[in-house]
Scaffold this motif. Structure first.
Motif, PDB file in Angstrom:
ATOM      1  N   MET A   1      50.925  66.839  90.652  1.00  0.00           N
ATOM      2  CA  MET A   1      49.626  67.487  90.701  1.00  0.00           C
ATOM      3  C   MET A   1      48.514  66.455  90.606  1.00  0.00           C
ATOM      4  SD  MET A   1      50.215  70.861  88.317  1.00  0.00           S
ATOM      5  CE  MET A   1      48.557  71.454  88.712  1.00  0.00           C
ATOM      6  N   CYS A   2      47.335  66.812  91.101  1.00  0.00           N
ATOM      7  CA  CYS A   2      46.172  65.934  90.979  1.00  0.00           C
ATOM      8  C   CYS A   2      45.839  65.703  89.515  1.00  0.00           C
ATOM      9  CB  CYS A   2      44.952  66.565  91.650  1.00  0.00           C
ATOM     10  SG  CYS A   2      45.078  66.760  93.437  1.00  0.00           S
ATOM     11  N   HIS A   3      45.306  64.544  89.235  1.00  0.00           N
ATOM     12  CA  HIS A   3      44.812  64.238  87.891  1.00  0.00           C
ATOM     13  C   HIS A   3      43.304  64.036  87.992  1.00  0.00           C
ATOM     14  CE1 HIS A   3      43.948  62.204  84.146  1.00  0.00           C
ATOM     15  NE2 HIS A   3      45.176  62.466  83.727  1.00  0.00           N
ATOM     16  N   CYS A  16      39.156  66.431  95.002  1.00  0.00           N
ATOM     17  CA  CYS A  16      39.785  65.696  96.096  1.00  0.00           C
ATOM     18  C   CYS A  16      38.706  64.998  96.922  1.00  0.00           C
ATOM     19  CB  CYS A  16      40.580  66.647  96.982  1.00  0.00           C
ATOM     20  SG  CYS A  16      41.945  67.470  96.118  1.00  0.00           S
ATOM     21  N   THR A  30      47.393  61.037  91.359  1.00  0.00           N
ATOM     22  CA  THR A  30      48.208  61.844  90.451  1.00  0.00           C
ATOM     23  C   THR A  30      48.329  61.200  89.080  1.00  0.00           C
ATOM     24  OG1 THR A  30      50.195  60.825  91.401  1.00  0.00           O
ATOM     25  CG2 THR A  30      49.518  62.955  92.285  1.00  0.00           C
ATOM     26  N   CYS A  43      45.747  66.731  99.375  1.00  0.00           N
ATOM     27  CA  CYS A  43      45.337  68.048  98.890  1.00  0.00           C
ATOM     28  C   CYS A  43      45.479  69.063 100.024  1.00  0.00           C
ATOM     29  CB  CYS A  43      43.890  67.997  98.410  1.00  0.00           C
ATOM     30  SG  CYS A  43      43.623  66.812  97.060  1.00  0.00           S
ATOM     31  N   ARG A 104      41.447  76.357  98.192  1.00  0.00           N
ATOM     32  CA  ARG A 104      41.232  75.177  97.365  1.00  0.00           C
ATOM     33  C   ARG A 104      40.674  75.630  96.030  1.00  0.00           C
ATOM     34  NH1 ARG A 104      37.947  72.358 102.118  1.00  0.00           N
ATOM     35  NH2 ARG A 104      37.507  74.558 102.440  1.00  0.00           N
ATOM     36  N   ASP A 105      41.115  74.980  94.948  1.00  0.00           N
ATOM     37  CA  ASP A 105      40.678  75.387  93.614  1.00  0.00           C
ATOM     38  C   ASP A 105      39.170  75.357  93.480  1.00  0.00           C
ATOM     39  OD1 ASP A 105      43.241  75.801  92.789  1.00  0.00           O
ATOM     40  OD2 ASP A 105      43.452  73.867  91.792  1.00  0.00           O
TER      41      ASP A 105
END
Length: 225
Positions: A1-3, A16, A30, A43, A104-105
């Motif tokens: 997951m992205c950090h 992103c 990440t 992403c 996208r979040d």
């Protein structure tokens, strides 16, 4: 997951980014420091794939023509459900090939930005923001700019609702049961307007309020905190 946030070439990113790439694909680190760890991933992007539609997850093609108009990004035009979509060939009017763009979040709702993602940091009234804010609004709704400078571009949207935490709602009502009134501190549990918080901790105002009512008990302080 992205950090998030992560460092890339000495700059901190909270979403992103396409920086450092020539293909326009959004990516993230990440780990907290890409410069040191070199760990990354792509992403969700319409440039990689779509879902649903009739194109077997093919990527968007930009620009594409829809009802005689050219589009350089996903759009909600032609739909009444708000879903972002794109053509997967250069001309939807002739080929009728399309797919839905990945969620996208940080994609916004409403506003004037067609579901584009938040751009962090962004400038509003000369101040920089690295997260959604309710500044400039009287209804407390969170929003963000979808370009780096709202003051010049005026592009924005509401941030998606993270939902309700039963724990936070119950804790707020329990505070009332203990005798606490509403607080005027936005980050306090007893603030009258609900806000989703993932990593919750009591604000000093909440702690001082309960200590004012019941006193300070050093042996049980860990329970209060």
């Amino acid at each position: 997951m992205c950090h998030f946030p992560f460092l890339f070439e000495g700059t901190s990113y909270s979403t992103c980014t396409t920086e450092g790439r020539t293909d326009g694909l959004p990516w993230c680190s990440t780990t907290a420091d890409y410069d040191k760890d070199k760990k990354f991933g792509f992403c969700p992007s319409e440039l990689l794939f779509t879902f649903g539609g009739n194109s077997n997850e093919a990527a968007c093609v930009f620009p594409f023509v829809f009802q005689g108009t050219k589009y350089d990004s996903c759009t909600t035009e032609g739909r009444n459900d708000g879903y972002r979509w794109c053509a997967t060939t250069a001309n939807y009017d002739t080929d009728k090939k399309y797919g839905f763009c990945p969620n996208r979040d940080t994609a916004v709702i409403g506003g004037n930005s067609e579901g584009e993602p938040c751009q962090f940091p962004f400038t509003f009234l000369g101040n920089k923001y690295s997260a959604c804010t309710s500044e400039g609004r009287s209804d407390g709704k969170l929003w963000c700019a979808t370009t780096s400078n709202y003051d010049t571009d005026k592009k924005w949207g509401f941030c998606p609702d993270r939902g309700y935490s039963l724990f936070l709602v119950a804790a707020h009502e329990f505070g009332h049961a203990l005798g606490l009134d509403h607080s005027n501190i936005k980050d306090a549990l007893m603030f009258p307007m609900y806000k989703y918080v993932e990593d919750f901790s009591l604000h000093r105002d909440d702690i001082e309020g309960i200590q004012y009512l019941y006193g300070i008990y050093p042996m049980k302080q860990s329970i209060i905190y």
